[in-house]
Design a protein around this motif. Structure first.
Motif, PDB file in Angstrom:
ATOM      1  N   THR A 219       0.885  -1.350   0.090  1.00 38.74           N
ATOM      2  CA  THR A 219       0.076   0.107   0.030  1.00 38.74           C
ATOM      3  C   THR A 219       0.690   1.181  -0.105  1.00 38.74           C
ATOM      4  O   THR A 219       0.674   2.222  -0.657  1.00 38.74           O
ATOM      5  CB  THR A 219      -1.066   0.174   1.140  1.00 38.74           C
ATOM      6  OG1 THR A 219      -1.844  -1.110   1.254  1.00 38.74           O
ATOM      7  CG2 THR A 219      -1.785   1.346   1.288  1.00 38.74           C
ATOM      8  N   LYS A 220       2.057   1.328   0.747  1.00 44.17           N
ATOM      9  CA  LYS A 220       2.731   2.428   0.962  1.00 44.17           C
ATOM     10  C   LYS A 220       3.623   2.788  -0.357  1.00 44.17           C
ATOM     11  O   LYS A 220       3.714   3.862  -0.719  1.00 44.17           O
ATOM     12  CB  LYS A 220       4.037   2.123   1.915  1.00 44.17           C
ATOM     13  CG  LYS A 220       4.882   3.341   2.125  1.00 44.17           C
ATOM     14  CD  LYS A 220       5.944   2.941   3.114  1.00 44.17           C
ATOM     15  CE  LYS A 220       7.049   4.104   3.178  1.00 44.17           C
ATOM     16  NZ  LYS A 220       8.110   3.604   4.316  1.00 44.17           N
ATOM     17  N   LEU A 221       3.761   1.689  -1.263  1.00 43.91           N
ATOM     18  CA  LEU A 221       4.423   1.792  -2.253  1.00 43.91           C
ATOM     19  C   LEU A 221       3.279   2.078  -3.596  1.00 43.91           C
ATOM     20  O   LEU A 221       3.873   2.197  -4.674  1.00 43.91           O
ATOM     21  CB  LEU A 221       5.167   0.722  -2.726  1.00 43.91           C
ATOM     22  CG  LEU A 221       6.454   0.343  -1.846  1.00 43.91           C
ATOM     23  CD1 LEU A 221       7.245  -1.172  -2.259  1.00 43.91           C
ATOM     24  CD2 LEU A 221       7.622   1.651  -2.012  1.00 43.91           C
ATOM     25  N   HIS A 284       4.820   0.854 -14.036  1.00 44.49           N
ATOM     26  CA  HIS A 284       5.006  -0.342 -13.837  1.00 44.49           C
ATOM     27  C   HIS A 284       6.107  -0.866 -12.823  1.00 44.49           C
ATOM     28  O   HIS A 284       6.455  -1.842 -12.160  1.00 44.49           O
ATOM     29  CB  HIS A 284       5.252  -1.378 -15.015  1.00 44.49           C
ATOM     30  CG  HIS A 284       3.810  -1.430 -15.962  1.00 44.49           C
ATOM     31  ND1 HIS A 284       2.736  -2.404 -15.743  1.00 44.49           N
ATOM     32  CD2 HIS A 284       3.679  -0.805 -16.770  1.00 44.49           C
ATOM     33  CE1 HIS A 284       2.212  -2.276 -16.671  1.00 44.49           C
ATOM     34  NE2 HIS A 284       2.318  -1.311 -17.493  1.00 44.49           N
ATOM     35  N   VAL A 285       7.111   0.344 -12.951  1.00 50.15           N
ATOM     36  CA  VAL A 285       8.290   0.319 -12.049  1.00 50.15           C
ATOM     37  C   VAL A 285       8.150   1.147 -10.905  1.00 50.15           C
ATOM     38  O   VAL A 285       7.867   2.294 -11.162  1.00 50.15           O
ATOM     39  CB  VAL A 285       9.646   0.461 -13.058  1.00 50.15           C
ATOM     40  CG1 VAL A 285      10.684   0.260 -12.341  1.00 50.15           C
ATOM     41  CG2 VAL A 285       9.478  -0.510 -14.092  1.00 50.15           C
ATOM     42  N   ILE A 286       8.812   0.767  -9.789  1.00 53.08           N
ATOM     43  CA  ILE A 286       8.918   1.592  -8.559  1.00 53.08           C
ATOM     44  C   ILE A 286      10.292   1.532  -8.150  1.00 53.08           C
ATOM     45  O   ILE A 286      10.800   0.231  -7.923  1.00 53.08           O
ATOM     46  CB  ILE A 286       8.017   1.246  -7.496  1.00 53.08           C
ATOM     47  CG1 ILE A 286       6.558   1.193  -8.068  1.00 53.08           C
ATOM     48  CG2 ILE A 286       8.189   1.868  -6.391  1.00 53.08           C
ATOM     49  CD1 ILE A 286       5.576   0.369  -7.180  1.00 53.08           C
ATOM     50  N   LEU A 287      11.158   2.668  -8.095  1.00 54.64           N
ATOM     51  CA  LEU A 287      12.616   2.521  -7.480  1.00 54.64           C
ATOM     52  C   LEU A 287      12.493   2.799  -5.893  1.00 54.64           C
ATOM     53  O   LEU A 287      12.271   4.102  -5.673  1.00 54.64           O
ATOM     54  CB  LEU A 287      13.474   3.501  -8.559  1.00 54.64           C
ATOM     55  CG  LEU A 287      14.020   2.591  -9.780  1.00 54.64           C
ATOM     56  CD1 LEU A 287      12.939   2.555 -10.562  1.00 54.64           C
ATOM     57  CD2 LEU A 287      14.953   3.776 -10.147  1.00 54.64           C
ATOM     58  N   THR A 288      13.196   2.165  -5.181  1.00 52.46           N
ATOM     59  CA  THR A 288      13.128   2.485  -3.746  1.00 52.46           C
ATOM     60  C   THR A 288      14.345   3.156  -3.313  1.00 52.46           C
ATOM     61  O   THR A 288      14.407   3.902  -2.243  1.00 52.46           O
ATOM     62  CB  THR A 288      12.845   1.194  -2.878  1.00 52.46           C
ATOM     63  OG1 THR A 288      13.965   0.239  -3.057  1.00 52.46           O
ATOM     64  CG2 THR A 288      11.397   0.650  -3.431  1.00 52.46           C
ATOM     65  N   GLY A 289      15.224   2.907  -4.057  1.00 57.74           N
ATOM     66  CA  GLY A 289      16.856   3.334  -3.572  1.00 57.74           C
ATOM     67  C   GLY A 289      17.256   2.147  -2.542  1.00 57.74           C
ATOM     68  O   GLY A 289      16.773   1.143  -2.470  1.00 57.74           O
TER      69      GLY A 289
END
Length: 408
Positions: A219-221, A284-289
């Motif tokens: 949910t956070k992402l 479609h892509v999530i970068l979190t570091g």
């Protein structure tokens, strides 16, 4: 034994598998041996402390302190790599007085260098102090890897590495395949180049997946609870296969429109974002570091598939960690056979993929995303395999056995 260790990462400076290796293994070694660790300091850590039963020496690097005033160093950029290299060289030089004093006081029987970034201190130990040296190899990305991290048209670094390896009393690699690569490149014979397989930070801890926490993280992402989810963990470097994964994701997204990919790690984010944009994968892509190890477990745990498509991987601690949490893993051609059991032994422990072909790579991901029962079985088989094959206690015992062999 009185053992001095040269390494670029030690807690609280843990940013990759090398740091997690040191975090677990060194305290185990220190239960029976006198250990001192000589490591990097960006200027914000204690210069000396007693931690985990061993002494930790962190001479300040003013280069690293200046370079990290506003943000961490991105080694994938030319300026970032140059700053990191200068900081490592400065730290190597600052290690020399401490090693000299310890030798004069009779406080060192053996020096163990972890990777060739400590090449100046290693040369000093071997040629000046004449202390037995063991060379632990965790990466070959600077000299021998098919895809290297640095431009070295004169092949100076491979020559330095080979010289130090041949002068060392012993070279220790993390897998049989990496050890064989070193032998094939003239680092030594089977008696000189050995291997000790690493353990996993989660194996033996009986860590349970917290489903509610995984839902909260999704949910956070901004990821729907039911969306098919791929998770990649590693440095954003071409050796780790992140760009082939993005290309394969285009194939997957065409047939599984709600698929999402979470990319965990630092490095060349511009190259990743550029390819994501070019392929129209922004949704479609999530970068979190960077994610610390405690939170990293939740990122593994929320995945339907953990995907590590490395072109070359001396070990691959992220895969062991994910397997230990019963997450099904898709591994690239660079991974050792120690992660896989033979078909005759039963359910696969991990899924091998050809990362060089986006179509077949994507087809493999789709097939397993659509086979919930199959991925569950692979995840459970991988967890059992990790418990059986990857033990820090066994790695500690084998490492000490090699050290005692060196000292006679």
């Amino acid at each position: 034994m009185r053992i001095a260790v040269l390494i670029t990462q030690y807690p609280p400076n843990v940013t990759a598998g090398l740091g997690r290796y040191a975090q677990v293994l060194f305290p185990l070694l220190a239960r029976t041996e006198e250990m001192s660790v000589h490591t990097l300091n960006t200027g914000r850590l204690q210069i000396w402390e007693r931690r985990d039963g061993l002494e930790v020496h962190r001479p300040i690097s003013w280069v690293l302190r200046l370079a990290t005033r506003k943000h961490s160093i991105n080694r994938e950029t030319r300026s970032g790599f140059f700053a990191f290299a200068l900081g490592v060289i400065e730290t190597n030089l600052r290690h020399l007085p401490a090693l000299w004093v310890a030798k004069r006081r009779g406080q060192i029987d053996l020096v163990c260098a972890h990777d060739s970034t400590n090449f100046i201190a290693m040369a000093f130990v071997e040629h000046v102090l004449r202390i037995p040296l063991v060379f632990h190899v965790h990466t070959t990305e600077f000299g021998l890897a098919p895809v290297r991290s640095i431009s070295d048209p004169l092949s100076l670094f491979p020559r330095i590495e080979k010289h130090l390896a041949r002068r060392s009393r012993l070279v220790v690699a993390p897998t049989p395949e990496t050890a064989q690569v070193l032998r094939d490149n003239g680092w030594g014979d089977t008696d000189h180049v050995r291997h000790v397989v690493h353990g996993s930070g989660y194996v033996g801890q009986e860590r349970q997946v917290d489903v509610q926490r995984c839902h909260r993280l999704r949910t956070k992402l901004g990821i729907d609870p039911g969306a098919p989810l791929l998770v990649f963990v590693g440095r954003l470097h071409k050796q780790k296969g992140i760009l082939p994964l993005i290309r394969a994701l285009r194939v997957v997204a065409d047939r599984v429109p709600d698929v999402r990919l979470v990319v965990v790690g630092e490095g060349n984010q511009d190259a990743v974002r550029g390819l994501v944009s070019d392929l129209g994968l922004g949704d479609h892509v999530i970068l979190t570091g960077f994610v610390d190890q405690e939170r990293l477990a939740d990122h593994y745990a929320m995945a339907d598939l953990c995907v590590f498509p490395s072109l070359y991987e001396p070990f691959g601690l992220v895969a062991v960690e994910a397997m230990a949490l019963a997450r099904p893993c898709v591994l690239g051609s660079g991974f050792s056979e120690v992660f896989f059991r033979t078909p005759e032994q039963g359910t696969p422990t991990a899924i091998r993929v050809d990362e060089s072909n986006p179509e077949s790579f994507g087809d493999t991901l789709i097939a397993w995303l659509q086979d919930a029962e199959g991925t569950r079985r692979v995840g459970e088989a991988g967890r059992d395999w990790a418990r059986e094959q990857f033990s820090w206690q066994r790695a500690c015992a084998q490492t000490l056995e090699l050290y005692r062999e060196v000292l006679g």
